[in-house]
Design a protein around this motif. Structure first.
Motif, PDB file in Angstrom:
ATOM      1  N   GLU A  27      44.735  38.269  29.632  1.00  0.00           N
ATOM      2  CA  GLU A  27      45.886  39.063  29.193  1.00  0.00           C
ATOM      3  C   GLU A  27      45.541  40.541  29.076  1.00  0.00           C
ATOM      4  O   GLU A  27      46.345  41.406  29.392  1.00  0.00           O
ATOM      5  CB  GLU A  27      46.412  38.549  27.848  1.00  0.00           C
ATOM      6  CG  GLU A  27      47.077  37.197  27.917  1.00  0.00           C
ATOM      7  CD  GLU A  27      47.316  36.583  26.542  1.00  0.00           C
ATOM      8  OE1 GLU A  27      47.110  37.277  25.504  1.00  0.00           O
ATOM      9  OE2 GLU A  27      47.700  35.400  26.489  1.00  0.00           O
ATOM     10  N   LEU A  28      44.313  40.825  28.608  1.00  0.00           N
ATOM     11  CA  LEU A  28      43.874  42.208  28.459  1.00  0.00           C
ATOM     12  C   LEU A  28      43.443  42.831  29.791  1.00  0.00           C
ATOM     13  O   LEU A  28      43.250  44.047  29.874  1.00  0.00           O
ATOM     14  CB  LEU A  28      42.707  42.296  27.471  1.00  0.00           C
ATOM     15  CG  LEU A  28      42.999  41.932  26.027  1.00  0.00           C
ATOM     16  CD1 LEU A  28      41.715  41.962  25.202  1.00  0.00           C
ATOM     17  CD2 LEU A  28      44.040  42.872  25.429  1.00  0.00           C
ATOM     18  N   GLY A  29      43.255  41.994  30.796  1.00  0.00           N
ATOM     19  CA  GLY A  29      42.811  42.490  32.100  1.00  0.00           C
ATOM     20  C   GLY A  29      41.314  42.744  32.171  1.00  0.00           C
ATOM     21  O   GLY A  29      40.844  43.401  33.095  1.00  0.00           O
ATOM     22  N   ILE A  30      40.566  42.224  31.213  1.00  0.00           N
ATOM     23  CA  ILE A  30      39.112  42.410  31.212  1.00  0.00           C
ATOM     24  C   ILE A  30      38.471  41.494  32.249  1.00  0.00           C
ATOM     25  O   ILE A  30      37.612  41.906  33.008  1.00  0.00           O
ATOM     26  CB  ILE A  30      38.522  42.167  29.812  1.00  0.00           C
ATOM     27  CG1 ILE A  30      39.030  43.241  28.851  1.00  0.00           C
ATOM     28  CG2 ILE A  30      37.003  42.174  29.855  1.00  0.00           C
ATOM     29  CD1 ILE A  30      38.628  43.008  27.427  1.00  0.00           C
ATOM     30  N   VAL A  31      38.872  40.237  32.238  1.00  0.00           N
ATOM     31  CA  VAL A  31      38.433  39.272  33.248  1.00  0.00           C
ATOM     32  C   VAL A  31      39.631  38.428  33.610  1.00  0.00           C
ATOM     33  O   VAL A  31      40.130  37.663  32.791  1.00  0.00           O
ATOM     34  CB  VAL A  31      37.310  38.340  32.748  1.00  0.00           C
ATOM     35  CG1 VAL A  31      36.938  37.339  33.832  1.00  0.00           C
ATOM     36  CG2 VAL A  31      36.093  39.114  32.331  1.00  0.00           C
ATOM     37  N   SER A  32      40.085  38.596  34.814  1.00  0.00           N
ATOM     38  CA  SER A  32      41.183  37.790  35.309  1.00  0.00           C
ATOM     39  C   SER A  32      40.642  36.844  36.367  1.00  0.00           C
ATOM     40  O   SER A  32      39.763  37.216  37.139  1.00  0.00           O
ATOM     41  CB  SER A  32      42.270  38.678  35.927  1.00  0.00           C
ATOM     42  OG  SER A  32      42.839  39.495  34.922  1.00  0.00           O
ATOM     43  N   ASP A  48      33.581  35.933  38.628  1.00  0.00           N
ATOM     44  CA  ASP A  48      34.359  35.971  37.387  1.00  0.00           C
ATOM     45  C   ASP A  48      33.533  35.414  36.226  1.00  0.00           C
ATOM     46  O   ASP A  48      33.529  35.971  35.127  1.00  0.00           O
ATOM     47  CB  ASP A  48      35.647  35.149  37.514  1.00  0.00           C
ATOM     48  CG  ASP A  48      36.590  35.650  38.583  1.00  0.00           C
ATOM     49  OD1 ASP A  48      36.562  36.859  38.907  1.00  0.00           O
ATOM     50  OD2 ASP A  48      37.370  34.815  39.106  1.00  0.00           O
ATOM     51  N   VAL A  49      32.823  34.311  36.489  1.00  0.00           N
ATOM     52  CA  VAL A  49      31.995  33.688  35.450  1.00  0.00           C
ATOM     53  C   VAL A  49      30.865  34.633  35.043  1.00  0.00           C
ATOM     54  O   VAL A  49      30.574  34.779  33.848  1.00  0.00           O
ATOM     55  CB  VAL A  49      31.451  32.324  35.922  1.00  0.00           C
ATOM     56  CG1 VAL A  49      30.455  31.756  34.919  1.00  0.00           C
ATOM     57  CG2 VAL A  49      32.608  31.342  36.152  1.00  0.00           C
ATOM     58  N   GLU A  50      30.257  35.308  36.003  1.00  0.00           N
ATOM     59  CA  GLU A  50      29.198  36.274  35.677  1.00  0.00           C
ATOM     60  C   GLU A  50      29.742  37.392  34.793  1.00  0.00           C
ATOM     61  O   GLU A  50      29.073  37.859  33.871  1.00  0.00           O
ATOM     62  CB  GLU A  50      28.581  36.857  36.953  1.00  0.00           C
ATOM     63  CG  GLU A  50      27.653  35.906  37.659  1.00  0.00           C
ATOM     64  CD  GLU A  50      26.504  35.435  36.784  1.00  0.00           C
ATOM     65  OE1 GLU A  50      25.865  36.266  36.105  1.00  0.00           O
ATOM     66  OE2 GLU A  50      26.238  34.215  36.770  1.00  0.00           O
ATOM     67  N   ARG A  51      30.955  37.812  35.061  1.00  0.00           N
ATOM     68  CA  ARG A  51      31.594  38.865  34.256  1.00  0.00           C
ATOM     69  C   ARG A  51      31.812  38.371  32.823  1.00  0.00           C
ATOM     70  O   ARG A  51      31.593  39.109  31.863  1.00  0.00           O
ATOM     71  CB  ARG A  51      32.911  39.248  34.933  1.00  0.00           C
ATOM     72  CG  ARG A  51      33.507  40.540  34.499  1.00  0.00           C
ATOM     73  CD  ARG A  51      34.678  40.849  35.445  1.00  0.00           C
ATOM     74  NE  ARG A  51      35.389  42.037  35.076  1.00  0.00           N
ATOM     75  CZ  ARG A  51      35.259  43.213  35.687  1.00  0.00           C
ATOM     76  NH1 ARG A  51      34.450  43.333  36.717  1.00  0.00           N
ATOM     77  NH2 ARG A  51      35.953  44.255  35.279  1.00  0.00           N
ATOM     78  N   ILE A  52      32.229  37.130  32.682  1.00  0.00           N
ATOM     79  CA  ILE A  52      32.434  36.529  31.355  1.00  0.00           C
ATOM     80  C   ILE A  52      31.101  36.449  30.608  1.00  0.00           C
ATOM     81  O   ILE A  52      31.021  36.755  29.417  1.00  0.00           O
ATOM     82  CB  ILE A  52      33.085  35.141  31.487  1.00  0.00           C
ATOM     83  CG1 ILE A  52      34.525  35.291  31.992  1.00  0.00           C
ATOM     84  CG2 ILE A  52      33.047  34.384  30.158  1.00  0.00           C
ATOM     85  CD1 ILE A  52      35.147  34.018  32.525  1.00  0.00           C
ATOM     86  N   PHE A  71      33.299  49.707  30.184  1.00  0.00           N
ATOM     87  CA  PHE A  71      32.044  49.417  30.879  1.00  0.00           C
ATOM     88  C   PHE A  71      32.294  48.642  32.177  1.00  0.00           C
ATOM     89  O   PHE A  71      31.749  48.993  33.229  1.00  0.00           O
ATOM     90  CB  PHE A  71      31.113  48.624  29.954  1.00  0.00           C
ATOM     91  CG  PHE A  71      29.884  48.120  30.648  1.00  0.00           C
ATOM     92  CD1 PHE A  71      28.842  48.978  30.962  1.00  0.00           C
ATOM     93  CD2 PHE A  71      29.775  46.792  30.998  1.00  0.00           C
ATOM     94  CE1 PHE A  71      27.708  48.516  31.610  1.00  0.00           C
ATOM     95  CE2 PHE A  71      28.647  46.321  31.650  1.00  0.00           C
ATOM     96  CZ  PHE A  71      27.613  47.183  31.956  1.00  0.00           C
ATOM     97  N   LEU A  72      33.117  47.608  32.100  1.00  0.00           N
ATOM     98  CA  LEU A  72      33.374  46.793  33.290  1.00  0.00           C
ATOM     99  C   LEU A  72      34.085  47.596  34.382  1.00  0.00           C
ATOM    100  O   LEU A  72      33.790  47.432  35.572  1.00  0.00           O
ATOM    101  CB  LEU A  72      34.179  45.543  32.917  1.00  0.00           C
ATOM    102  CG  LEU A  72      33.420  44.525  32.061  1.00  0.00           C
ATOM    103  CD1 LEU A  72      34.356  43.416  31.608  1.00  0.00           C
ATOM    104  CD2 LEU A  72      32.227  43.960  32.808  1.00  0.00           C
ATOM    105  N   THR A  77      33.719  50.532  39.492  1.00  0.00           N
ATOM    106  CA  THR A  77      33.763  51.815  40.205  1.00  0.00           C
ATOM    107  C   THR A  77      32.503  52.000  41.036  1.00  0.00           C
ATOM    108  O   THR A  77      32.566  52.423  42.199  1.00  0.00           O
ATOM    109  CB  THR A  77      33.937  52.985  39.221  1.00  0.00           C
ATOM    110  OG1 THR A  77      35.195  52.831  38.548  1.00  0.00           O
ATOM    111  CG2 THR A  77      33.904  54.330  39.927  1.00  0.00           C
ATOM    112  N   LEU A  78      31.350  51.692  40.456  1.00  0.00           N
ATOM    113  CA  LEU A  78      30.098  51.839  41.208  1.00  0.00           C
ATOM    114  C   LEU A  78      30.057  50.920  42.421  1.00  0.00           C
ATOM    115  O   LEU A  78      29.487  51.271  43.447  1.00  0.00           O
ATOM    116  CB  LEU A  78      28.891  51.569  40.312  1.00  0.00           C
ATOM    117  CG  LEU A  78      28.543  52.641  39.311  1.00  0.00           C
ATOM    118  CD1 LEU A  78      27.289  52.255  38.541  1.00  0.00           C
ATOM    119  CD2 LEU A  78      28.354  53.996  39.982  1.00  0.00           C
ATOM    120  N   ALA A  79      30.682  49.756  42.313  1.00  0.00           N
ATOM    121  CA  ALA A  79      30.683  48.792  43.416  1.00  0.00           C
ATOM    122  C   ALA A  79      31.759  49.107  44.461  1.00  0.00           C
ATOM    123  O   ALA A  79      31.715  48.583  45.570  1.00  0.00           O
ATOM    124  CB  ALA A  79      30.887  47.385  42.869  1.00  0.00           C
ATOM    125  N   SER A  80      32.693  49.964  44.120  1.00  0.00           N
ATOM    126  CA  SER A  80      33.823  50.262  44.997  1.00  0.00           C
ATOM    127  C   SER A  80      33.429  51.179  46.153  1.00  0.00           C
ATOM    128  O   SER A  80      32.698  52.160  45.968  1.00  0.00           O
ATOM    129  CB  SER A  80      34.947  50.919  44.188  1.00  0.00           C
ATOM    130  OG  SER A  80      35.973  51.367  45.039  1.00  0.00           O
TER     131      SER A  80
END
Length: 130
Positions: A27-32, A48-52, A71-72, A77-80
């Motif tokens: 819901e917060l858009g931190i990990v969808s 996604d699991v690694e992000r969690i 942070f995420l 951004t660095l990966a983009s």
């Protein structure tokens, strides 16, 4: 085309996070979740699991969800490949700040653990008489 990934219950079990928490992060858009099944179930990729798991590691250090989100986004951004050099520089600075804060917070935790160990030793030395 089949959509692959882990359902929310599987991810909750694998990460030690509650389903409610995972839904809140979505819901917060931190990990969808990266996808949805034909039936509408959330499907989480390995990324996604690694992000969690990253979030799970930050929470005991008292990072807020807002700080974690910043942070995420910096990591993203660095990966983009679309980010400008200025955006990447800003992201690098944010990550450096988090690294510094993490070191400081870890030292505070180590101090608290040391105090807890000292206290437990003192408790063990008390007489057992009741």
């Amino acid at each position: 085309m089949a959509v692959h990934g882990s359902k929310i219950g599987q991810v909750a079990d694998a990460t030690g996070m509650s389903i409610r928490t995972l839904r809140h992060y979505d819901e917060l858009g931190i990990v969808s979740p990266s996808g949805r099944s034909a039936g509408g179930f959330r499907l989480y990729s390995d990324g996604d699991v690694e992000r969690i798991l990253l979030i799970r590691r930050m929470k005991p250090l008292d990072f807020t969800l807002e700080e974690i989100g910043v942070f995420l986004r910096a990591v993203d951004t660095l990966a983009s490949t679309d980010a400008t050099p200025a955006d990447k520089e800003h992201a690098s600075q944010l990550i450096a700040d988090v690294r510094s804060q993490t070191g400081e917070r870890l030292e505070k935790l180590r101090t608290r653990v040391a105090y807890a160990e000292e206290f437990l030793t003192q408790l063990d030395e008390l007489p057992d008489e009741a």
